[in-house]
Write a protein that holds these residues in place. Structure first.
Motif, PDB file in Angstrom:
ATOM      1  N   LEU A 291     -27.021  -2.686 -12.377  1.00 39.02           N
ATOM      2  CA  LEU A 291     -27.291  -3.308 -13.662  1.00 39.02           C
ATOM      3  C   LEU A 291     -26.041  -3.988 -14.191  1.00 39.02           C
ATOM      4  O   LEU A 291     -24.921  -3.639 -13.844  1.00 39.02           O
ATOM      5  N   GLU A 292     -26.275  -4.982 -15.069  1.00 40.96           N
ATOM      6  CA  GLU A 292     -25.163  -5.699 -15.666  1.00 40.96           C
ATOM      7  C   GLU A 292     -24.428  -4.805 -16.661  1.00 40.96           C
ATOM      8  O   GLU A 292     -24.936  -3.808 -17.142  1.00 40.96           O
ATOM      9  N   GLY A 293     -23.245  -5.207 -17.017  1.00 37.84           N
ATOM     10  CA  GLY A 293     -22.490  -4.511 -18.044  1.00 37.84           C
ATOM     11  C   GLY A 293     -21.444  -3.590 -17.457  1.00 37.84           C
ATOM     12  O   GLY A 293     -21.416  -3.283 -16.270  1.00 37.84           O
ATOM     13  N   LYS A 294     -20.534  -3.149 -18.305  1.00 32.98           N
ATOM     14  CA  LYS A 294     -19.478  -2.236 -17.887  1.00 32.98           C
ATOM     15  C   LYS A 294     -20.010  -0.810 -17.929  1.00 32.98           C
ATOM     16  O   LYS A 294     -20.045  -0.168 -18.981  1.00 32.98           O
ATOM     17  N   ILE A 295     -20.444  -0.326 -16.799  1.00 31.74           N
ATOM     18  CA  ILE A 295     -21.059   0.992 -16.708  1.00 31.74           C
ATOM     19  C   ILE A 295     -20.091   1.954 -16.043  1.00 31.74           C
ATOM     20  O   ILE A 295     -19.604   1.708 -14.946  1.00 31.74           O
ATOM     21  N   THR A 296     -19.791   3.032 -16.721  1.00 29.47           N
ATOM     22  CA  THR A 296     -18.891   4.040 -16.175  1.00 29.47           C
ATOM     23  C   THR A 296     -19.608   4.830 -15.096  1.00 29.47           C
ATOM     24  O   THR A 296     -20.678   5.382 -15.324  1.00 29.47           O
TER      25      THR A 296
ATOM     26  N   LYS B 283     -25.352  -3.232 -23.007  1.00 24.06           N
ATOM     27  CA  LYS B 283     -24.391  -2.812 -21.992  1.00 24.06           C
ATOM     28  C   LYS B 283     -25.002  -2.796 -20.592  1.00 24.06           C
ATOM     29  O   LYS B 283     -24.308  -2.522 -19.621  1.00 24.06           O
ATOM     30  N   GLY B 284     -26.290  -3.061 -20.508  1.00 22.31           N
ATOM     31  CA  GLY B 284     -26.953  -3.079 -19.214  1.00 22.31           C
ATOM     32  C   GLY B 284     -27.710  -1.821 -18.862  1.00 22.31           C
ATOM     33  O   GLY B 284     -28.381  -1.758 -17.840  1.00 22.31           O
ATOM     34  N   MET B 285     -27.603  -0.796 -19.704  1.00 19.57           N
ATOM     35  CA  MET B 285     -28.323   0.451 -19.458  1.00 19.57           C
ATOM     36  C   MET B 285     -29.821   0.249 -19.704  1.00 19.57           C
ATOM     37  O   MET B 285     -30.215  -0.498 -20.600  1.00 19.57           O
ATOM     38  N   MET B 286     -30.650   0.951 -18.947  1.00 16.41           N
ATOM     39  CA  MET B 286     -32.083   0.988 -19.183  1.00 16.41           C
ATOM     40  C   MET B 286     -32.412   2.253 -19.977  1.00 16.41           C
ATOM     41  O   MET B 286     -31.900   3.339 -19.665  1.00 16.41           O
TER      42      MET B 286
ATOM     43  N   SER C 232     -35.208  -7.251 -17.195  1.00 16.26           N
ATOM     44  CA  SER C 232     -33.771  -7.019 -17.274  1.00 16.26           C
ATOM     45  C   SER C 232     -33.018  -8.300 -16.927  1.00 16.26           C
ATOM     46  O   SER C 232     -33.576  -9.236 -16.354  1.00 16.26           O
ATOM     47  N   ARG C 233     -31.750  -8.340 -17.277  1.00 20.87           N
ATOM     48  CA  ARG C 233     -30.979  -9.576 -17.138  1.00 20.87           C
ATOM     49  C   ARG C 233     -30.676  -9.942 -15.696  1.00 20.87           C
ATOM     50  O   ARG C 233     -30.257 -11.071 -15.419  1.00 20.87           O
TER      51      ARG C 233
END
Length: 348
Positions: A25-30, A57-60, A320-321
């Motif tokens: 997924l997009e975004g800065k995911i830890t 942030k890209g989370m679902m 989703s993006r």
């Protein structure tokens, strides 16, 4: 449970209300180890999942009858496990990045706001009209509309203003009245939004209304009201789409067009202007499909695109993006990547 009884149960739930490549997924995911997350799993919520969105942030995020789940691209985590046993139904990310989750059922506990650190709960004790929150909408002013059993509540961040729906239509309540029990399904708000003129659209278990300056107008086509509309969606052109037992409709420039006569439970527009719907061909033996309507360059005309048949009952759809289409269904969460449908149900 016999096959015939199961079909009846599935239909009543609607009226009252396989594998593919993993995509990051997009975004800065830890990235974290599964052992560092309490209750983190590689499968999604089990059973009924009502709605799903992707946050900034890209989370679902998923609102399910087993709780609120977050998916980071690898693991699912039940974020509400120690919060409440209520069934989660509606979901929204607001313009500030807060997440809102509405609950339903006999043990409904109103609506929760999650700021990334903690949950805050709003119920009838704070002035919400009813604790069963079936829809959540944020308008252009950053204020909120909660569709509930019996009407809807306007929330400006500090207080509630309530509107009751009954046989006489819609009227504002200024007495502080609340409903402690579930009201008639006919008066439950399934979906709510504002159009580009600032007029509020309210879809209920009975009629669909336009509400403006204390006046409610029943929406009709050829003098026939739109009954039990399950979902309203405003597209990138400002047109309003309606889905329910009578099919898929679009209101553009005050004119209605019909695109499908199947039962429609969910609608979303993707980044390319295509409309995706979750639908069933009939109510007696429903077979649920994910279908696409492709748009032309100006997004005024549509043609049939891909259809993926034989799915569980579809309650919610989001794009989703990264171009994937996500489904919230009777049997958990699914994802369509343009080629294959992947189930995140642990039994698959």
């Amino acid at each position: 449970m016999t096959k015939s009884i199961k079909i009846i149960v599935l239909y009543l739930l609607f009226v009252c209300h396989v594998s593919c490549t993993q995509h990051q997924l997009e975004g800065k995911i830890t990235k974290v180890n599964i052992n560092d997350l309490k209750g983190a799993t590689t499968h999604g919520p089990v059973g009924i999942t009502r709605n799903i969105i992707q946050d900034k942030k890209g989370m679902m995020w998923m609102a399910s009858f087993r709780g609120v789940f977050k998916y980071d691209g690898t693991f699912f985590t039940n974020m509400s496990k120690t919060l409440t046993s209520s069934r989660f139904y509606s979901i929204l990310e607001d313009t500030k990045g807060n997440l809102w989750f509405g609950t339903v059922g006999t043990d409904a506990s109103g609506v929760y706001r999650y700021d990334g650190k903690s949950f805050e709960n709003f119920t009838t004790a704070q002035g919400l009209l009813n604790n069963e929150v079936s829809s959540i909408y944020e308008d252009e002013n950053g204020t909120f509309w909660f569709g509930v059993s019996g009407g809807f509540s306007f929330f400006d961040g500090s207080s509630f203003q309530n509107f009751i729906i009954d046989e006489n239509g819609i009227h504002e309540d200024k007495t502080g009245k609340i409903f402690v029990k579930r009201q008639s399904f006919k008066h439950t708000v399934n979906s709510i939004l504002k159009d580009d003129k600032g007029i509020l659209w309210i879809a209920t278990g009975d009629k669909t209304y336009q509400y403006n300056q204390e006046k409610a107008t029943v929406m009709t086509h050829d003098e026939t009201p739109f009954y039990n509309v399950r979902v309203l969606m405003k597209d990138s052109n400002g047109s309003i789409w309606l889905g329910g037992p009578h099919g898929l409709w679009r209101c553009q420039n005050n004119a209605f067009s019909n695109f499908s006569k199947t039962i429609v439970s969910s609608i979303v527009e993707d980044a390319n202007g295509a409309i995706w719907i979750g639908s069933a061909k009939n109510a007696v033996k429903p077979k649920w499909d994910l279908s696409q309507l492709r748009s032309n360059a100006v997004r005024t005309e549509y043609s049939k695109g891909v259809t993926i048949p034989n799915l569980p009952m579809i309650f919610g759809v989001t794009a989703s993006r990264d171009g994937n289409i996500w489904l919230a269904t009777f049997e958990g969460v699914f994802r369509y990547d343009g080629k294959k449908m992947k189930s995140f149900n642990k039994t698959k």
